[in-house]
Design a protein around this motif. Structure first.
Motif, PDB file in Angstrom:
ATOM      1  N   GLU A   1     -41.106  15.944  15.488  1.00 22.74           N
ATOM      2  CA  GLU A   1     -40.746  16.940  14.492  1.00 22.74           C
ATOM      3  C   GLU A   1     -40.108  18.121  15.206  1.00 22.74           C
ATOM      4  N   ILE A   2     -38.886  18.459  14.803  1.00 25.49           N
ATOM      5  CA  ILE A   2     -38.167  19.566  15.435  1.00 25.49           C
ATOM      6  C   ILE A   2     -38.053  20.696  14.409  1.00 25.49           C
ATOM      7  N   PHE A   3     -38.640  21.850  14.746  1.00 29.19           N
ATOM      8  CA  PHE A   3     -38.614  23.023  13.888  1.00 29.19           C
ATOM      9  C   PHE A   3     -37.638  24.036  14.496  1.00 29.19           C
ATOM     10  N   ALA A   4     -36.828  24.654  13.640  1.00 28.98           N
ATOM     11  CA  ALA A   4     -35.886  25.673  14.103  1.00 28.98           C
ATOM     12  C   ALA A   4     -36.104  26.955  13.305  1.00 28.98           C
ATOM     13  N   LYS A   5     -36.026  28.080  14.008  1.00 25.79           N
ATOM     14  CA  LYS A   5     -36.107  29.347  13.302  1.00 25.79           C
ATOM     15  C   LYS A   5     -35.337  30.412  14.074  1.00 25.79           C
ATOM     16  N   ASN A   6     -34.817  31.350  13.326  1.00 21.65           N
ATOM     17  CA  ASN A   6     -34.162  32.503  13.919  1.00 21.65           C
ATOM     18  C   ASN A   6     -35.222  33.367  14.595  1.00 21.65           C
ATOM     19  N   ILE A   7     -34.819  34.060  15.650  1.00 21.70           N
ATOM     20  CA  ILE A   7     -35.800  34.891  16.380  1.00 21.70           C
ATOM     21  C   ILE A   7     -36.393  35.981  15.493  1.00 21.70           C
ATOM     22  N   LYS A   8     -35.721  36.261  14.365  1.00 23.81           N
ATOM     23  CA  LYS A   8     -36.235  37.279  13.448  1.00 23.81           C
ATOM     24  C   LYS A   8     -37.134  36.687  12.369  1.00 23.81           C
ATOM     25  N   CYS A   9     -37.218  35.362  12.344  1.00 24.90           N
ATOM     26  CA  CYS A   9     -38.038  34.704  11.315  1.00 24.90           C
ATOM     27  C   CYS A   9     -39.511  34.977  11.595  1.00 24.90           C
ATOM     28  N   GLU A  10     -40.253  35.410  10.561  1.00 25.43           N
ATOM     29  CA  GLU A  10     -41.652  35.781  10.735  1.00 25.43           C
ATOM     30  C   GLU A  10     -42.607  34.764  10.117  1.00 25.43           C
TER      31      GLU A  10
ATOM     32  N   GLY B   1     -44.564  24.673  21.086  1.00 27.27           N
ATOM     33  CA  GLY B   1     -44.372  26.045  20.639  1.00 27.27           C
ATOM     34  C   GLY B   1     -42.877  26.352  20.605  1.00 27.27           C
ATOM     35  N   TYR B   2     -42.503  27.520  20.127  1.00 26.54           N
ATOM     36  CA  TYR B   2     -41.079  27.841  20.008  1.00 26.54           C
ATOM     37  C   TYR B   2     -40.526  28.235  21.381  1.00 26.54           C
ATOM     38  N   ILE B   3     -39.503  27.496  21.789  1.00 28.32           N
ATOM     39  CA  ILE B   3     -38.886  27.691  23.102  1.00 28.32           C
ATOM     40  C   ILE B   3     -37.376  27.711  22.942  1.00 28.32           C
TER      41      ILE B   3
ATOM     42  N   VAL C   1     -31.584  31.346  18.028  1.00 29.73           N
ATOM     43  CA  VAL C   1     -32.445  30.302  17.470  1.00 29.73           C
ATOM     44  C   VAL C   1     -33.408  29.795  18.538  1.00 29.73           C
ATOM     45  N   LYS C   2     -34.665  29.595  18.132  1.00 29.87           N
ATOM     46  CA  LYS C   2     -35.659  28.952  18.975  1.00 29.87           C
ATOM     47  C   LYS C   2     -36.118  27.658  18.299  1.00 29.87           C
ATOM     48  N   LEU C   3     -36.534  26.708  19.144  1.00 27.85           N
ATOM     49  CA  LEU C   3     -36.936  25.393  18.650  1.00 27.85           C
ATOM     50  C   LEU C   3     -38.371  25.095  19.067  1.00 27.85           C
ATOM     51  N   LYS C   4     -39.035  24.328  18.230  1.00 27.27           N
ATOM     52  CA  LYS C   4     -40.380  23.848  18.535  1.00 27.27           C
ATOM     53  C   LYS C   4     -40.395  22.340  18.357  1.00 27.27           C
ATOM     54  N   TYR C   5     -40.957  21.637  19.352  1.00 27.37           N
ATOM     55  CA  TYR C   5     -41.017  20.187  19.317  1.00 27.37           C
ATOM     56  C   TYR C   5     -42.487  19.764  19.194  1.00 27.37           C
ATOM     57  N   VAL C   6     -42.794  19.004  18.137  1.00 26.49           N
ATOM     58  CA  VAL C   6     -44.145  18.483  17.932  1.00 26.49           C
ATOM     59  C   VAL C   6     -44.075  16.966  18.060  1.00 26.49           C
ATOM     60  N   THR C   7     -44.859  16.411  18.979  1.00 27.84           N
ATOM     61  CA  THR C   7     -44.850  14.966  19.237  1.00 27.84           C
ATOM     62  C   THR C   7     -46.118  14.345  18.655  1.00 27.84           C
ATOM     63  N   LYS C   8     -45.939  13.263  17.895  1.00 22.45           N
ATOM     64  CA  LYS C   8     -47.072  12.539  17.315  1.00 22.45           C
ATOM     65  C   LYS C   8     -46.980  11.075  17.728  1.00 22.45           C
ATOM     66  N   ILE C   9     -48.145  10.488  18.024  1.00 29.93           N
ATOM     67  CA  ILE C   9     -48.214   9.065  18.334  1.00 29.93           C
ATOM     68  C   ILE C   9     -49.093   8.413  17.283  1.00 29.93           C
ATOM     69  N   ASN C  10     -48.483   7.496  16.536  1.00 28.58           N
ATOM     70  CA  ASN C  10     -49.188   6.799  15.450  1.00 28.58           C
ATOM     71  C   ASN C  10     -49.826   7.791  14.477  1.00 28.58           C
ATOM     72  N   GLY C  11     -49.118   8.888  14.210  1.00 23.42           N
ATOM     73  CA  GLY C  11     -49.571   9.880  13.252  1.00 23.42           C
ATOM     74  C   GLY C  11     -50.483  10.952  13.813  1.00 23.42           C
ATOM     75  N   HIS C  12     -50.865  10.835  15.085  1.00 22.56           N
ATOM     76  CA  HIS C  12     -51.762  11.830  15.694  1.00 22.56           C
ATOM     77  C   HIS C  12     -50.951  12.765  16.591  1.00 22.56           C
TER      78      HIS C  12
END
Length: 675
Positions: free
Chosen positions: A557-566, A537-539, A520-531
């Protein structure tokens, strides 16, 4: 009383019969016209060296060896007191002849575990001597001089507990049993006592998933210290009214459990300290939890054992699968040609026998017995009763060997349990993306093995037909399968440090708990006041650490996907944290710098407050019943007022942080009288 400074022409050590000059010094302003008295102390016995005189220098010839205390008393010539100034100092006297004549020293060596110890550690001092019958005495240097630890004995070891931070000095004195001297030989050792590793609470959590009234609540605290450190923990509960209750006095238990009798919001404070610490606590943490009277009531499913339509007179069982609450009540309302209302009952099933044909609405309402309104959740089923009289066929259960997430090339077994009719036949139809892929025609086998060869969403329709039925099917249902090339990533939990308020430059630690972590790889997206401000990226990292540089609402926002997910991601979770510029201003207090205020005399009012950032203050004064702004907002925390007439006055101060766009955050006022 000031202290007398005592100095020697020797370096605080001398020999028997050696001439030693002692000098007493008192401060320049206090040393004029003083009388000085010099006294020698050995083993608690005091002998005068020189009586009171104007001489501040005295000649002393010590007669015995060992540890001596020189005390100097000084007083003014006209003083009626015994003395006005006092000083003490230690002086070591050696027997030079004995040391020369002694072929072998009594003390050969002193061994110590180490030179630095933590508070509470046992310090073991061992003396290596050259004479088996030698006697040893131990002293420790305290605030009032040397304090005895153990008198003369043949025991050459000392075990001492480090109880105070600082440099510790131990004096070891030795002598032979036949010796007439108080001390034949002595030596000292020094070591340091330090605080040890700083204790920090790194995790404080509630292990109970559902926090309900009269249910056991379990809390656990974790610190940064290993199990060898003797730590104590104290737990205090603060209820919604601010009342504090001690749940556990200081103990080594890190897990506590208790029950709450009333619902509401509570806070639990944990204090921890080292067993040997002299502090009230070394660290603390607080957790807020809300106790609910019961779990939220909702209807998960409302179904019947027979499909619509059915013939008049058929027994139909309606079943409610509801969750939550402590004690649930159910109300069944039947609207149609023959209406019924059961009122609230405790049974989650209703056996209904229709008495007239037509269209019906079957309504169920659910609530907890303590709920005062009409209902907490409601569901409606449409049901039709016709004239036909046939033995109904119904599907009791569908059993699959896989859950909704399946993997390609792995067979899925689907089995039907049905009842009714005479001789039943079964059919299976597989759809993918709305298109029929394959079909198993009606037969006597109630199961099938389906092996998906491509990824995608599949829909399997199962049909049951009575042998003599003229319908396309008597009962049917659907099984939905999501087939992938891999097991989708799933985020179980997002862990965030339990903290009431986050400020700018505080560290925010976020940790994602996922299954199949290696895939599994994770991606972290940070927003401040909606921006959006950052996308990692996936790390492979499971943790995210940031230091906010500006206040606002931080959304992660934390996104998770299998390394095989396209395409896109498998799972997503989101958390929000509010970061503040500074702690809100509180405890604003204004006070006058003098008590008696008179006409034509200036008086200054000074303000203090807690919290905020770049705090500004604005002053108002009430004179003759009218408020007047005396000083606009500025960083000045004082206001000077000159009254021109007597009377009653009041001063009001408003306080706020410079960056806050509000009229004020806190205030205080004071009344005073001008004479």
């Amino acid at each position: 009383m000031s202290e007398v400074l005592i100095t020697f022409d020797k370096n605080y050590e001398g020999c028997i019969e050696e001439e030693i000059n002692i000098k007493a010094i008192v401060g320049e302003d206090q040393g004029i016209g003083l009388q000085y008295k010099f006294i020698e102390g050995t083993d608690g016995i005091w002998n005068p060296i020189q009586d009171f005189s104007s001489k501040n220098i005295c000649l002393w010839k010590p007669q015995t060896k060992g540890k001596h205390i020189i005390m100097v008393q000084a007083k003014n010539e006209k003083s009626s007191k015994p003395f006005d100034h006092l000083g003490k100092v230690e002086f070591i006297v050696k027997n030079e002849e004995e040391e020369k004549n002694m072929k072998t020293k009594i003390i050969e060596d002193i061994s110590l575990d180490k030179t630095s110890f933590n508070i509470g550690e046992k310090i073991r001092v061992a003396v290596k001597g050259n004479y088996e019958l030698a006697l040893y005495r131990f002293w420790i240097k305290g605030k009032q001089g040397w304090e005895a630890l153990r008198d003369y004995s043949r025991e050459n070891k000392l075990v001492y507990t480090a109880s105070e931070v600082g440099t510790v000095e131990i004096l070891i004195e030795s002598k032979m049993p036949e010796s007439e001297n108080n001390v034949d030989e002595f030596t000292t050792i020094r070591f340091k006592v330090v605080e040890g590793k700083k204790i920090e609470i790194i995790d404080f959590e509630c292990l109970t998933e559902s926090i309900l009234v009269n249910e056991e609540l379990i809390f656990k605290v974790i610190t940064n210290c290993d199990s060898n450190r003797n730590l104590l923990y104290k737990f205090l509960k603060i209820d919604k009214d601010g009342k504090t209750t001690c749940i556990q006095e200081y103990s080594s238990r890190t897990i506590i459990s208790f029950k709450e009798k009333e619902w509401g919001e509570y806070r639990l404070l944990c204090l921890t300290r080292d067993m040997f610490s002299n502090k009230e606590f070394d660290d603390r943490a607080i957790i807020t939890y809300e106790v609910k009277p019961y779990e939220e009531v909702y209807i998960k499913n409302f179904s019947s054992n027979l499909n619509s339509p059915q013939v008049c007179g058929t027994e139909v069982m309606f079943k409610v699968d509801a969750k939550g609450g402590r004690e649930l009540l159910y109300r069944y309302i039947i609207e149609g040609p023959n209406a019924e209302d059961t009122g609230y009952i405790r049974d989650n099933t209703l056996l209904w026998v229709s008495k007239a044909e037509g269209e019906y609405k079957i309504i169920v309402k659910v609530k907890d017995i303590s709920y005062e309104e009409d209902y907490e959740d409601i569901k409606i089923l449409d049901f039709e009763i016709d004239k036909k009289s046939e033995k109904p066929v119904k599907i009791v259960d569908i059993i699959t060997s896989k859950n909704k997430n399946s993997v390609i090339l792995q067979p899925v077994n689907i089995k039907i349990k049905a009842e009714g009719g005479t001789v039943l036949k079964y059919s299976f139809i597989v759809f993918k993306d709305g298109k029929e892929m394959e079909r198993v025609e009606y037969g006597t086998s109630n199961w099938v093995n389906f092996t998906p060869e491509e990824k995608g969403e599949y829909e399997v329709e199962v049909r049951v037909l009575d042998k003599y039925s003229l319908k396309e099917y008597d009962s049917h249902s659907f099984v939905y399968l999501k087939v992938k090339e891999y097991i989708p990533a799933e985020i179980d939990y997002i862990l965030v440090e339990s903290k009431e308020t986050y400020l700018v430059l505080d560290t925010i630690d976020i940790e994602a708990i996922v299954q199949n972590t290696r895939s599994v790889k994770l991606k972290y997206v940070t927003k401040i006041n909606g921006h959006e401000v950052e996308d990692t990226g996936y790390i492979n990292a499971r943790k995210l650490k940031i230091k906010p540089k500006c206040p606002g609402k931080y959304t992660f926002e934390i996104f998770a996907k299998n390394i095989k997910c396209e395409d896109g991601y498998d799972n997503k979770k989101e958390i929000s944290i509010y970061v503040h510029e500074a702690v809100p201003i509180n405890s604003t207090k204004i006070e006058a710098l003098k008590d008696n205020i008179k006409v034509n005399e200036e008086v200054t009012f000074q303000v203090s407050s807690i919290g905020g950032k770049e705090v500004c203050y604005e002053f108002y004064i009430m004179e003759k019943g009218q408020w007047v702004r005396a000083q606009e907002y500025s960083r000045k925390n004082y206001y000077t007022f000159l009254p021109f007439s007597p009377g009653e006055y009041r001063v009001l101060v408003l306080s706020k942080s410079y960056y806050k766009k509000v009229n004020y955050e806190d205030y205080d006022k004071v009344s005073f009288k001008v004479c």
